[in-house]
Design a protein around this motif. Structure first.
Motif, short mmCIF file in Angstrom:
data_model
loop_
_atom_site.label_atom_id
_atom_site.label_comp_id
_atom_site.label_asym_id
_atom_site.label_seq_id
_atom_site.Cartn_x
_atom_site.Cartn_y
_atom_site.Cartn_z
N HIS A 20 0.95 -1.08 -0.03
CA HIS A 20 0.02 0.06 -0.03
C HIS A 20 1.03 1.34 -0.04
O HIS A 20 0.67 2.30 -0.91
CB HIS A 20 -0.98 -0.01 1.19
CG HIS A 20 -1.94 1.06 1.22
ND1 HIS A 20 -1.53 2.13 1.86
CD2 HIS A 20 -3.16 0.97 0.80
CE1 HIS A 20 -2.74 3.11 1.63
NE2 HIS A 20 -3.86 2.44 1.18
N LEU A 49 -7.19 1.22 -3.13
CA LEU A 49 -8.35 0.95 -2.37
C LEU A 49 -8.56 -0.50 -2.12
O LEU A 49 -9.23 -0.93 -0.80
CB LEU A 49 -9.49 1.55 -3.24
CG LEU A 49 -9.15 3.06 -3.18
CD1 LEU A 49 -10.72 3.51 -4.13
CD2 LEU A 49 -9.80 3.71 -1.68
N ARG A 50 -8.26 -1.54 -2.82
CA ARG A 50 -8.75 -2.96 -2.59
C ARG A 50 -7.53 -3.34 -1.58
O ARG A 50 -8.11 -3.99 -0.26
CB ARG A 50 -8.14 -3.58 -3.64
CG ARG A 50 -9.72 -3.79 -4.79
CD ARG A 50 -9.36 -4.77 -5.68
NE ARG A 50 -8.09 -4.68 -6.32
CZ ARG A 50 -8.07 -4.17 -7.61
NH1 ARG A 50 -9.16 -3.47 -8.15
NH2 ARG A 50 -6.84 -4.04 -8.42
N LYS A 52 -6.54 -1.36 0.85
CA LYS A 52 -6.98 -0.77 2.23
C LYS A 52 -8.06 -1.79 2.67
O LYS A 52 -8.14 -1.70 4.02
CB LYS A 52 -7.25 0.49 1.94
CG LYS A 52 -7.77 1.50 3.10
CD LYS A 52 -8.23 3.05 2.81
CE LYS A 52 -8.80 3.42 3.87
NZ LYS A 52 -9.63 4.78 3.50
N ASP A 53 -8.82 -1.71 1.97
CA ASP A 53 -10.00 -2.80 2.38
C ASP A 53 -9.69 -4.21 3.21
O ASP A 53 -9.98 -4.76 4.01
CB ASP A 53 -11.13 -3.00 1.11
CG ASP A 53 -11.85 -1.96 0.68
OD1 ASP A 53 -11.96 -0.84 1.58
OD2 ASP A 53 -12.34 -1.76 -0.49
N SER A 56 -8.09 -3.38 6.29
CA SER A 56 -9.14 -3.15 7.30
C SER A 56 -9.76 -4.31 7.83
O SER A 56 -10.01 -4.68 8.85
CB SER A 56 -10.29 -2.27 6.78
OG SER A 56 -9.72 -1.12 6.79
N TYR A 57 -10.00 -5.46 7.07
CA TYR A 57 -10.63 -6.60 7.13
C TYR A 57 -9.81 -7.60 7.90
O TYR A 57 -10.42 -8.08 8.90
CB TYR A 57 -10.93 -7.42 5.71
CG TYR A 57 -11.37 -8.97 5.99
CD1 TYR A 57 -12.59 -9.20 6.26
CD2 TYR A 57 -10.31 -9.81 5.90
CE1 TYR A 57 -13.01 -10.62 6.55
CE2 TYR A 57 -10.97 -11.11 5.90
CZ TYR A 57 -12.13 -11.59 6.52
OH TYR A 57 -12.38 -12.84 6.23
#
Length: 68
Positions: A20, A49-50, A52-53, A56-57
């Motif tokens: 990232h 963005l993927r 980052k997702d 977070s997951y």
């Protein structure tokens, strides 16, 4: 990858955060270049963005569920 193993999750988080950060640097360089490929820039932003997702997951997987 086993998402039940906190150590494996932590290792994956390190790899994802590094990627990232690297993509963030590339995006900044491309944005500074007036002749940059806008499609490549858009793909990098989507990848960021993927990532980052996913970060977070995985961070949420490390938080224990509390029965209220």
């Amino acid at each position: 990858m086993h998402y039940d193993d906190p150590a494996a999750i932590a290792r994956e988080l390190i790899a994802l955060r590094t990627e990232h950060r690297d993509i963030d640097v590339l995006i900044a360089r491309l944005q500074a270049d007036a002749h940059a490929d806008q499609f490549a820039l858009a793909r990098m932003k989507k990848r960021k963005l993927r990532l980052k997702d996913m970060i977070s997951y995985l961070e949420n997987k490390l938080i224990p569920d509390l029965d209220a």
